[in-house]
Design an enzyme around this catalytic site. Sequence first.
Site, mmCIF file in Angstrom:
data_model
loop_
_atom_site.group_PDB
_atom_site.id
_atom_site.type_symbol
_atom_site.label_atom_id
_atom_site.label_comp_id
_atom_site.label_asym_id
_atom_site.label_seq_id
_atom_site.Cartn_x
_atom_site.Cartn_y
_atom_site.Cartn_z
ATOM 1 N N ASP A 101 0.837 -1.196 0.000
ATOM 2 C CA ASP A 101 0.000 0.000 0.000
ATOM 3 C C ASP A 101 0.872 1.246 0.000
ATOM 4 O O ASP A 101 1.755 1.381 0.845
ATOM 5 C CB ASP A 101 -0.894 0.020 1.242
ATOM 6 C CG ASP A 101 -2.058 -0.945 1.110
ATOM 7 O OD1 ASP A 101 -2.541 -1.138 -0.028
ATOM 8 O OD2 ASP A 101 -2.492 -1.500 2.130
ATOM 9 N N ASP A 241 -9.660 -6.089 -0.913
ATOM 10 C CA ASP A 241 -8.696 -5.550 0.056
ATOM 11 C C ASP A 241 -9.456 -4.930 1.223
ATOM 12 O O ASP A 241 -10.213 -3.980 1.035
ATOM 13 C CB ASP A 241 -7.850 -4.484 -0.662
ATOM 14 C CG ASP A 241 -6.678 -3.969 0.172
ATOM 15 O OD1 ASP A 241 -6.523 -4.402 1.331
ATOM 16 O OD2 ASP A 241 -5.925 -3.127 -0.357
HETATM 17 ZN ZN ZN Z 1 -4.144 -2.221 -0.520
#
Ligand code: ZN
Length: 286
Positions: A101, A241
């Site tokens: 991320d 996610d």
């Molecule tokens: Zn992610």
Amino acid sequence: NMRDLILKMITDIVENSVDLSISDDQASSDWDLNELNSLLLPIIPLETITAENHPVTKKNELKHMLKEEAIKLYEAKEAEFQEAEQIRELDEAGAQYVHIDVMDGMFVPSISFGMPVLASIKGHTQQVMDVHLMVTEPIRYVEDFAKAGADILTVHVEACENLVETVDKIHACGMKAGVSIKPNTPVSALEPVLDKTEMFLIMSVEPGFGGQAFIPESLDKIKELRNLLNARGIQADIEVDGGIYHSNVKEVLNAGANVIVAGSAVFKGNVAENVKGFMEILSANE
Ligand code: ZN
């Protein structure tokens, strides 16, 4: 091993090689400048540690500062080793992607690591580098992430001025393209890139923070997207996610997802066992 070596190098520099007895007339002839440079330059610009800036009276202060910086550097290295160790555990347990991320503090309120960390992880594993850019106008960084070793680059519909152009650029840089939607964005927002994207990422929590609960409506969006793709004869991946655990992963797969992102569920407790648990459910579902 590497860790001991770095610790020794830092100790040497702080305790021995770096003679901090700076004479008044000579700036820094006793210092091993090259060694200092390579180790400490990233954190202290060298010009700040000359006799001129630090007269003899400040010698001890300077020595103290160097030591502090050396410890910080060591801790950063230590964190890198731990990361590498976690990646190795993921490898052994059979995980297939490393999902990274990247947050810019604008598109989402948090800030997280970027290219240097990706490049360092890349050296430790053969896994697919799946980079999720939670970044405003990600087109600006496509080339940089390609160079840093991303295999799949995922951007947000909501963050792109020109989504089609962004996906085209990702392909032109030799990566697979992913396109993501936040919980409040409808599946229809993916329409412009439906037939040119390798992976669609459905966010099942608000992006930006770990540890949130799975939003149940995400299941309907996964189903809607899978049906849409099937109806058009498109075989793209659907990744999900946020808030996925052993307890709800089956529902997510049944809805039509085939790539699962798990953070807390993998890194809390025994990594190898957690990943194995997921892989068993995934392969039973294939
Ligand atoms: Zn992610």
